[in-house]
Design a protein around this motif. Structure first.
Motif, PDB file in Angstrom:
ATOM      1  N   TYR A 102      -5.196  12.181  -5.463  1.00 11.22           N
ATOM      2  CA  TYR A 102      -6.194  11.131  -5.190  1.00 11.22           C
ATOM      3  C   TYR A 102      -5.678   9.711  -5.446  1.00 11.22           C
ATOM      4  O   TYR A 102      -5.903   8.820  -4.608  1.00 11.22           O
ATOM      5  N   PRO A 103      -4.985   9.436  -6.564  1.00 13.69           N
ATOM      6  CA  PRO A 103      -4.453   8.071  -6.738  1.00 13.69           C
ATOM      7  C   PRO A 103      -3.510   7.645  -5.615  1.00 13.69           C
ATOM      8  O   PRO A 103      -3.476   6.467  -5.245  1.00 13.69           O
ATOM      9  N   LEU A 104      -2.752   8.599  -5.063  1.00  9.98           N
ATOM     10  CA  LEU A 104      -1.877   8.279  -3.927  1.00  9.98           C
ATOM     11  C   LEU A 104      -2.693   7.874  -2.701  1.00  9.98           C
ATOM     12  O   LEU A 104      -2.310   6.980  -1.943  1.00  9.98           O
ATOM     13  N   LEU A 105      -3.819   8.558  -2.501  1.00 11.37           N
ATOM     14  CA  LEU A 105      -4.678   8.226  -1.363  1.00 11.37           C
ATOM     15  C   LEU A 105      -5.244   6.816  -1.510  1.00 11.37           C
ATOM     16  O   LEU A 105      -5.290   6.052  -0.538  1.00 11.37           O
ATOM     17  N   GLU A 106      -5.662   6.478  -2.716  1.00 14.43           N
ATOM     18  CA  GLU A 106      -6.188   5.131  -2.943  1.00 14.43           C
ATOM     19  C   GLU A 106      -5.088   4.075  -2.783  1.00 14.43           C
ATOM     20  O   GLU A 106      -5.306   3.030  -2.183  1.00 14.43           O
ATOM     21  N   GLU A 107      -3.917   4.383  -3.317  1.00 22.15           N
ATOM     22  CA  GLU A 107      -2.800   3.434  -3.237  1.00 22.15           C
ATOM     23  C   GLU A 107      -2.408   3.140  -1.799  1.00 22.15           C
ATOM     24  O   GLU A 107      -2.092   2.001  -1.436  1.00 22.15           O
ATOM     25  N   THR A 108      -2.430   4.184  -0.958  1.00 20.56           N
ATOM     26  CA  THR A 108      -1.990   4.041   0.433  1.00 20.56           C
ATOM     27  C   THR A 108      -3.149   3.745   1.387  1.00 20.56           C
ATOM     28  O   THR A 108      -2.920   3.546   2.589  1.00 20.56           O
ATOM     29  N   GLY A 109      -4.372   3.740   0.885  1.00 17.57           N
ATOM     30  CA  GLY A 109      -5.534   3.487   1.740  1.00 17.57           C
ATOM     31  C   GLY A 109      -5.768   4.580   2.755  1.00 17.57           C
ATOM     32  O   GLY A 109      -6.112   4.308   3.916  1.00 17.57           O
ATOM     33  N   THR A 110      -5.603   5.838   2.331  1.00 14.65           N
ATOM     34  CA  THR A 110      -5.689   6.956   3.275  1.00 14.65           C
ATOM     35  C   THR A 110      -6.734   8.001   2.879  1.00 14.65           C
ATOM     36  O   THR A 110      -6.644   9.150   3.302  1.00 14.65           O
ATOM     37  N   THR A 111      -7.719   7.624   2.091  1.00 17.93           N
ATOM     38  CA  THR A 111      -8.738   8.605   1.700  1.00 17.93           C
ATOM     39  C   THR A 111      -9.487   9.145   2.913  1.00 17.93           C
ATOM     40  O   THR A 111      -9.983  10.282   2.889  1.00 17.93           O
ATOM     41  N   ASP A 112      -9.565   8.350   3.985  1.00 21.11           N
ATOM     42  CA  ASP A 112     -10.303   8.801   5.175  1.00 21.11           C
ATOM     43  C   ASP A 112      -9.527   9.813   6.009  1.00 21.11           C
ATOM     44  O   ASP A 112     -10.094  10.434   6.913  1.00 21.11           O
TER      45      ASP A 112
END
Length: 303
Positions: free
Chosen positions: A158-168
């Motif tokens: 999850y932190p990687l998704l937030e860092e890269t802006g890819t949660t969607d």
């Protein structure tokens, strides 16, 4: 001359911006289909990305090939290195897919980056094992990702998704009971999609599906059904109507009662048609995304 260069540069900037907006709209369109339990559209998921090209499985090149073919989603596998980096690899070892040996968990990222991936025929290529972060940045705004084997690393993903802006972009999945998923990872589930994996076996399966519906409200369920279990699969389909989509797999026989990609080469209607028309599949994970896309488009199930 300067004015001409300025206009060319401005035109290129506009073209790049337009392409980026188009790609972002593609992801939005896919998510719209995912969130519509009444849809008649069928999404195509490339298993380990599009590895039937010259690109190795779980490679950046395989993801890029899927993007270029306008495939909706890639399935990628995740393991953690000795020094706690998340990398793309299907097996717990690097033996089959690279020129190295050993468990991913026993190798550092630097050691893994020295290896080279093999293609589908076992030939060595120039491609490296990607990190999950590299894959996320490549896919961003262009294609969705289903993460397999990542459930134990949810707190690190999850932190990687937030860092890269890819949660969607992400569909996480796993086969843990609904209550355990909500307890362990409920804090993420309003921001990323989660899909349960259930094996069609009997009444216990139906009870588990209902618990997922009640506690997690998943957009989709990955249904695995061995030969002889199609009646249970049909019961699950009925239970999910108007609530969640059905995800089917066509890679090999044990996943969907021998409705396989190889059989579809001879008779796509008997295989893909059955998964869609009879079993209600609205996502199909496949090793032959090009052939599946062609079939779906002919039948009006994919734009």
């Amino acid at each position: 001359m300067k004015t001409r260069i300025y206009f060319i540069a401005a035109a290129l900037c506009c073209l790049l911006a337009g392409n980026q907006l188009f790609a972002q709209q593609q992801v939005k369109n896919i998510r719209q289909i995912l969130s519509d339990p009444e849809t008649d559209q069928v999404l195509v998921v490339a298993h380990r990305a599009y590895w039937r090209s010259l690109a190795p499985e779980n490679s950046l090149a395989a993801i890029d090939s899927a993007i270029n073919l306008k495939i909706d989603m890639v399935e990628l596998d995740v393991w953690k290195t000795k020094d706690n980096h998340l990398v793309l690899m299907h097996d717990p070892t690097v033996d089959r897919t690279t020129n190295g040996k050993g468990k991913v968990a026993d190798l550092t990222l630097a050691e893994i980056k020295q290896l080279r991936l093999k293609d589908k025929d076992g030939n060595l290529t120039g491609h490296q094992v990607p990190t999950l972060k590299e894959a996320l940045l490549l896919a961003k705004g262009k294609i969705m990702i289903n993460l397999d084997k990542a459930y134990p690393y949810f707190d690190e993903v999850y932190p990687l998704l937030e860092e890269t802006g890819t949660t969607d972009l992400i569909v996480m999945k796993g086969n843990a009971p609904a209550a355990a998923v909500k307890k362990d990872f409920g804090r993420y589930l309003d921001r990323i999609l989660y899909m349960p994996i259930v094996t069609a076996e009997g009444e216990g399966t139906l009870k588990a599906v209902q618990e997922y519906i009640d506690l997690l409200h998943p957009v989709a369920f990955e249904i695995v059904f061995p030969e002889g279990k199609e009646p249970v699969c049909l019961q699950i389909k009925q239970l999910l109507e108007g609530k969640s989509l059905v995800w089917s797999n066509s890679m090999w026989g044990g996943l969907s009662a021998n409705y396989t990609d190889d059989a579809a080469l001879k008779d796509p209607e008997a295989i893909y048609g059955h998964l869609v028309r009879v079993l209600g599949a609205r996502l199909i994970q496949t090793d032959r995304p090009v052939e599946l896309l062609e079939y779906l488009r002919k039948n009006g199930w994919h734009d």
